[in-house]
Design an enzyme around this catalytic site. Sequence first.
Site, PDB file in Angstrom:
ATOM      1  N   HIS A 145       0.888  -1.176   0.000  1.00  0.00           N
ATOM      2  CA  HIS A 145       0.000   0.000   0.000  1.00  0.00           C
ATOM      3  C   HIS A 145       0.924   1.224   0.000  1.00  0.00           C
ATOM      4  CE1 HIS A 145      -2.782   2.953   1.782  1.00  0.00           C
ATOM      5  NE2 HIS A 145      -3.772   2.141   1.503  1.00  0.00           N
ATOM      6  N   ASP A 220       3.338  -4.230   7.923  1.00  0.00           N
ATOM      7  CA  ASP A 220       2.089  -3.492   7.755  1.00  0.00           C
ATOM      8  C   ASP A 220       0.959  -4.507   7.963  1.00  0.00           C
ATOM      9  OD1 ASP A 220      -0.230  -2.390   6.827  1.00  0.00           O
ATOM     10  OD2 ASP A 220       0.621  -1.552   4.999  1.00  0.00           O
ATOM     11  N   GLN A 223      -4.307  -5.122   7.272  1.00  0.00           N
ATOM     12  CA  GLN A 223      -5.328  -6.073   6.796  1.00  0.00           C
ATOM     13  C   GLN A 223      -5.216  -7.440   7.467  1.00  0.00           C
ATOM     14  OE1 GLN A 223      -7.762  -5.028   5.083  1.00  0.00           O
ATOM     15  NE2 GLN A 223      -6.973  -3.134   4.192  1.00  0.00           N
ATOM     16  N   LYS A 246     -10.249  -0.124  10.937  1.00  0.00           N
ATOM     17  CA  LYS A 246     -10.422  -1.324  10.120  1.00  0.00           C
ATOM     18  C   LYS A 246     -10.779  -2.529  10.984  1.00  0.00           C
ATOM     19  CE  LYS A 246      -7.078   0.185   6.614  1.00  0.00           C
ATOM     20  NZ  LYS A 246      -7.909   0.602   5.496  1.00  0.00           N
ATOM     21  N   CYS A 386      -4.798   2.469  -3.636  1.00  0.00           N
ATOM     22  CA  CYS A 386      -3.537   3.016  -3.100  1.00  0.00           C
ATOM     23  C   CYS A 386      -2.381   2.038  -3.308  1.00  0.00           C
ATOM     24  CB  CYS A 386      -3.656   3.341  -1.601  1.00  0.00           C
ATOM     25  SG  CYS A 386      -4.861   4.571  -1.238  1.00  0.00           S
TER      26      CYS A 386
END
Length: 428
Positions: A145, A220, A223, A246, A386
């Site tokens: 991302h 990261d 998700q 999220k 993104c």
Amino acid sequence: MINNIKKDFPLLNKKINNKQIVYLDNAATTQKPDAVIYAISDYYNKYNANVYRGIYKISEEATVEYELAHARVADFISCHKEEIIFTKNTTESINLLAYSFLNSTLLIGEINKNDNKKESKEDNKEENLFILNKGDEILLTEMEHHSNLVPWQQLAKKLGLKLRFMKIDKKGKFIIDKRLFTEKTRIVAVTHVSNVLGTINDVKKIVKLAHMQNALVVVDAAQSVPHMPVNVHELDCDFMAFSGHKMLASTGIGCLYGKKKLLEKMQPFMYGGGMIHLVDCENASWNNLPMKFEAGTPPIAEAISMTAAIDYLTKQGMKNIRRHEMELTTYALERLKKIKGLVIYGPDTAEERCGVISFNLKNIHPHDIATVLDKENIAIRAGNHCSQPLMNALQTNATCRVSFYLYNTFDDIDRLVKCLEKVKKIFS
Ligand code: PLP
């Protein structure tokens, strides 16, 4: 089993044109259960005050709840509460790291240069981990991302570092090429789960290869943490970033996990109230963790919403959530594959991916598809997500993306598929 929980989410029960919303944009942000909304209004109704400063009851209560939020997040990913820094979101967490590395390089590097005592290199081994020299390398992947790419690009430009990339294969997995891990590799920054393809990446293997070269690993987890059990201790990564919005909490709260011994040695990047220990007119020293990295009034209501969100997720069970999303993904992949002219990107099975599916319909622009779906009150995402370098690797400008969460149902997928058939008819 996760059953019948849409009733806990007020927005999911809202009807437009007599149609209940089918919300399939959970990779962007998630809906909030009543429990989270109540927790936020409770704070403002009952104990709204700043934290740490007030010697009065409501401030003390706010401080207890704010600190509890650190502890809850820490429990959730299996670390210590001092190792959780609250930020605004994943993006800010990663920027915090990049700026801190820059400050450490400028400051500690300068001190070491001027230090005549030869002890520094060995004695400050951990501190020196953050000093980046011209020509050093940051290793990334093609599926990052922009939030886990642009901050490193900027750092590289400022310090003369080189960016290197792990490429993706045809199935949307990145190829772990051991030759990319060298003594020049200083930072490895990878996504745990792709926000476009849903691919679950082998972070444990990456960490092992990186640590063999003494490189730091930034994960990261925007998700992954919301969708599956994640244990930072087991992964052994050095840093991890994710966002509250999220995972059912409010916007405006993000987390940065860092190993305590590393955070203690790192330089802060925001300065001001709350993050200091002692200040005189010329100098200041830094507060203990995590306050050292939380300058100014923190996101109090947002942190409290995080506790409520984690309580809700924990009650459902993260293993159950992962299982539920795998079932939805298997069903969705099966049904989508049957639509003629529909191309699915990423891994074949739900075991290899989270509940994120990107696809295109031959000769129909993703924005047109999303617009028709919206008329039926079905919310999906269309665009480059993104992730422009990944779009280039997939040789497309944009995709449609559906992404599931614990409240989605098989019925949601049936409505999606039915409407995609309608899209095809409209544009045929
Ligand atoms: N990383 C990944 C993998 C994401 O999916 C996102 C958001 O979609 C981000 C980073 C940025 O998250 P935020 O906008 O909450 O900072």
